[in-house]
Design an enzyme around this catalytic site. Structure first.
Site, mmCIF file in Angstrom:
data_model
loop_
_atom_site.group_PDB
_atom_site.id
_atom_site.type_symbol
_atom_site.label_atom_id
_atom_site.label_comp_id
_atom_site.label_asym_id
_atom_site.label_seq_id
_atom_site.Cartn_x
_atom_site.Cartn_y
_atom_site.Cartn_z
ATOM 1 N N ASN A 9 1.009 -1.021 0.010
ATOM 2 C CA ASN A 9 0.133 0.045 -0.014
ATOM 3 C C ASN A 9 0.874 1.237 -0.023
ATOM 4 O O ASN A 9 1.568 1.398 1.178
ATOM 5 C CB ASN A 9 -1.081 0.024 0.951
ATOM 6 C CG ASN A 9 -1.803 1.254 1.318
ATOM 7 O OD1 ASN A 9 -1.835 2.020 0.471
ATOM 8 N ND2 ASN A 9 -2.611 1.229 2.354
ATOM 9 N N TRP A 10 0.720 2.044 -1.246
ATOM 10 C CA TRP A 10 1.848 3.063 -1.257
ATOM 11 C C TRP A 10 1.303 4.232 -0.440
ATOM 12 O O TRP A 10 1.968 5.224 -0.241
ATOM 13 C CB TRP A 10 2.103 3.175 -2.759
ATOM 14 C CG TRP A 10 3.148 2.331 -3.504
ATOM 15 C CD1 TRP A 10 3.713 1.262 -2.988
ATOM 16 C CD2 TRP A 10 3.573 2.410 -4.885
ATOM 17 N NE1 TRP A 10 4.300 0.444 -4.003
ATOM 18 C CE2 TRP A 10 4.245 1.143 -5.248
ATOM 19 C CE3 TRP A 10 3.147 3.306 -5.975
ATOM 20 C CZ2 TRP A 10 4.906 1.003 -6.452
ATOM 21 C CZ3 TRP A 10 3.588 3.072 -7.193
ATOM 22 C CH2 TRP A 10 4.522 2.008 -7.378
ATOM 23 N N LYS A 11 0.255 4.284 -0.384
ATOM 24 C CA LYS A 11 -0.549 5.421 0.410
ATOM 25 C C LYS A 11 -0.351 6.764 -0.639
ATOM 26 O O LYS A 11 -0.304 6.565 -1.743
ATOM 27 C CB LYS A 11 0.044 5.565 1.691
ATOM 28 C CG LYS A 11 -0.372 4.352 2.603
ATOM 29 C CD LYS A 11 -0.194 4.568 3.965
ATOM 30 C CE LYS A 11 -0.384 3.166 4.800
ATOM 31 N NZ LYS A 11 -0.368 3.276 6.146
ATOM 32 N N HIS A 97 -9.847 1.259 4.699
ATOM 33 C CA HIS A 97 -8.466 1.523 5.313
ATOM 34 C C HIS A 97 -8.632 2.383 6.651
ATOM 35 O O HIS A 97 -9.439 3.506 6.249
ATOM 36 C CB HIS A 97 -7.264 2.108 4.396
ATOM 37 C CG HIS A 97 -5.995 2.011 5.060
ATOM 38 N ND1 HIS A 97 -5.361 2.961 5.820
ATOM 39 C CD2 HIS A 97 -4.931 1.143 5.070
ATOM 40 C CE1 HIS A 97 -4.166 2.509 6.337
ATOM 41 N NE2 HIS A 97 -4.068 1.489 5.661
ATOM 42 N N GLU A 99 -7.050 4.775 7.500
ATOM 43 C CA GLU A 99 -6.991 6.337 7.253
ATOM 44 C C GLU A 99 -8.071 7.013 6.720
ATOM 45 O O GLU A 99 -8.460 8.039 6.773
ATOM 46 C CB GLU A 99 -5.731 6.618 6.569
ATOM 47 C CG GLU A 99 -4.375 6.190 7.169
ATOM 48 C CD GLU A 99 -3.180 5.441 6.712
ATOM 49 O OE1 GLU A 99 -3.294 5.773 5.530
ATOM 50 O OE2 GLU A 99 -2.334 4.870 7.269
ATOM 51 N N GLU A 169 -5.573 -4.796 10.357
ATOM 52 C CA GLU A 169 -4.585 -3.918 10.701
ATOM 53 C C GLU A 169 -4.989 -3.249 12.139
ATOM 54 O O GLU A 169 -5.834 -2.081 11.737
ATOM 55 C CB GLU A 169 -4.517 -2.844 9.383
ATOM 56 C CG GLU A 169 -4.208 -3.466 8.297
ATOM 57 C CD GLU A 169 -3.671 -2.458 7.103
ATOM 58 O OE1 GLU A 169 -2.544 -2.631 6.955
ATOM 59 O OE2 GLU A 169 -4.267 -1.344 6.933
ATOM 60 N N GLY A 175 2.423 2.037 10.997
ATOM 61 C CA GLY A 175 3.274 3.377 10.698
ATOM 62 C C GLY A 175 4.084 3.674 11.874
ATOM 63 O O GLY A 175 4.703 4.807 11.904
ATOM 64 N N SER A 215 3.461 -2.128 10.392
ATOM 65 C CA SER A 215 4.665 -2.467 10.710
ATOM 66 C C SER A 215 5.381 -3.654 9.888
ATOM 67 O O SER A 215 6.210 -4.318 10.802
ATOM 68 C CB SER A 215 5.094 -2.058 11.948
ATOM 69 O OG SER A 215 4.566 -0.758 12.351
ATOM 70 N N GLY A 236 2.629 -0.895 4.377
ATOM 71 C CA GLY A 236 2.876 0.353 4.041
ATOM 72 C C GLY A 236 4.341 0.744 3.815
ATOM 73 O O GLY A 236 4.950 0.659 2.503
ATOM 74 N N GLY A 237 5.015 1.647 4.772
ATOM 75 C CA GLY A 237 6.552 1.702 4.750
ATOM 76 C C GLY A 237 7.328 0.880 4.017
ATOM 77 O O GLY A 237 7.941 1.480 3.151
HETATM 78 P P1 13P Z 1 2.576 0.369 7.812
HETATM 79 O O1 13P Z 1 3.370 -1.026 7.099
HETATM 80 O O2 13P Z 1 3.549 1.551 7.168
HETATM 81 O O3 13P Z 1 2.598 0.391 9.298
HETATM 82 O O4 13P Z 1 1.482 0.542 7.276
HETATM 83 C C1 13P Z 1 0.524 -0.424 7.106
HETATM 84 C C2 13P Z 1 -0.817 0.090 6.498
HETATM 85 O O5 13P Z 1 -1.622 1.018 6.800
HETATM 86 C C3 13P Z 1 -0.951 -0.875 5.278
HETATM 87 O O6 13P Z 1 -2.217 -0.449 4.679
#
Ligand code: 13P
Length: 254
Positions: A9-11, A97, A99, A169, A175, A215, A236-237
Site C-alpha cells: 500500500n503505497w498510500k 483502510h 486512514e 490492521e 506506521g 509495521s 505500508g512503509g
Molecule cells: P505500515 O506498514 O507503514 O505500518 O502501514 C500499514 C498499512 O497501513 C498498510 O495498509
C-alpha cells in the site's frame, strides 16, 4: 491452500517516476511463486494505468486501487468509480483502510455499499479492519473488529463473501514501528475466522484470506506470515523500499 498475498500500500507516496522505478526494481527479481501466492500493489489513482501496463502479462502480480466510490457514475468531483477501475483492467481495490475511516469518516455502512459495488464489477475488495489503541487497551478488540465485519460484509451471500480478502490492521501498529506480536495477530485473526465460520460455515471461513498489516517489514514478515491464520500482509512503509518488499514477498507461505 488459501491465497497468500503480499500487498503493498503505497498510500500517498512517490512520484510517478519513483513508483515506476520501484515496480521495475521489484519485478526484475525472480520469484518462485506457487499457485496460491499473489503480489498486489495498491498505487495512487493517477498511477493506476501506468502500473497496470507494467504488470500486464506478469503472472501472480496485480495492481489495486486504494479506494473507490460507492456510486456508479455522476457528479462526484474527485471520486473514482469501479467502472473506471474495470476499464483500466484493475481487479482489486483496498476498502476501509483506517486512514480512510479516520480522515474521511468512512463508516461501516458506507463501506458495505463500496464492497457491493466492487463485487458487482468483479473487483476484489481488500477489506481493512482493525482497532484503535484505546480499544486494544480495554481488551475489546475482538468485538470491535467483528462488528466491522458484520456491518460491512455479513450482508453478502456465501458466493460473494468468498471473493473478499480481509486485512486486519491494528491502528496502533500502523506506521508506528510497533508491530502486533505474531501471537496477537494469530489470536485475533483466528477469532475473525471463527466469527465468519459461525455465520457462513467452516468451509467459507477456511477459504477466505486474512492478511495482517501494521509495521510489517523484511525482518518480521516470515515470523508473522508463518502463523496459521495469517495469509500474508498489507504493507505500508516497507513496501516503498524494493529490497524490503522483495523479502516480504519471499516470506509468504509456500
Ligand atoms: P505500515 O506498514 O507503514 O505500518 O502501514 C500499514 C498499512 O497501513 C498498510 O495498509
Amino acid at each position: 491452500m488459501r491465497k497468500q498475498i503480499a500487498a503493498a500500500n503505497w498510500k500517498m507516496n512517490l512520484t510517478l517516476q519513483q513508483g515506476e522505478q520501484l515496480l521495475d526494481d521489484i519485478l526484475s527479481k525472480h520469484y518462485q511463486f506457487t499457485s496460491h501466492q499473489q503480489v498486489v500493489f495498491a498505487v495512487p489513482s493517477p498511477y493506476l494505468a501506468a502500473a497496470q501496463a507494467k504488470v500486464k502479462g506478469v503472472q501472480h502480480v496485480f495492481i489495486a486501487a486504494q479506494n473507490c466510490y460507492n456510486k456508479k457514475s455522476g457528479a462526484y468531483t474527485g471520486e473514482v468509480s469501479v467502472e473506471m477501475l474495470t476499464s483500466l483492467g484493475i481487479e482489486c481495490v483496498v476498502l476501509g483502510h483506517s486512514e480512510r475511516r479516520e480522515y474521511f469518516a468512512e463508516s461501516n455502512k458506507f463501506l458495505a455499499d463500496k464492497v457491493d459495488i466492487a463485487l458487482e464489477y468483479r473487483i476484489t475488495p481488500i477489506f481493512c479492519c482493525g482497532e484503535p489503541l484505546s480499544i486494544r487497551e480495554a481488551g475489546t478488540q475482538n468485538e470491535y473488529v467483528a462488528k466491522q465485519l458484520e456491518e460491512s460484509l455479513f450482508h453478502l451471500d456465501e458466493a460473494s463473501i468468498l471473493k473478499v480478502v480481509i486485512a486486519y490492521e491494528p491502528i496502533w501498529a500502523i506506521g508506528t514501528g510497533k508491530t502486533a506480536t505474531s501471537a496477537q495477530a494469530q489470536e485475533i485473526q483466528a477469532y475473525l475466522r471463527e466469527v465468519i465460520a459461525s455465520k457462513y460455515g467452516q468451509h467459507v471461513a477456511d477459504s477466505i484470506s486474512i492478511l495482517y498489516g501494521g509495521s510489517v517489514k523484511a525482518s518480521n514478515a516470515k515470523e508473522i506470515f508463518s502463523q496459521p491464520d495469517v495469509d500474508g500482509g498489507l504493507v505500508g512503509g516497507a513496501s516503498l523500499i524494493a529490497t524490503e518488499f522483495e523479502a516480504i514477498i519471499n516470506a509468504l507461505k509456500q
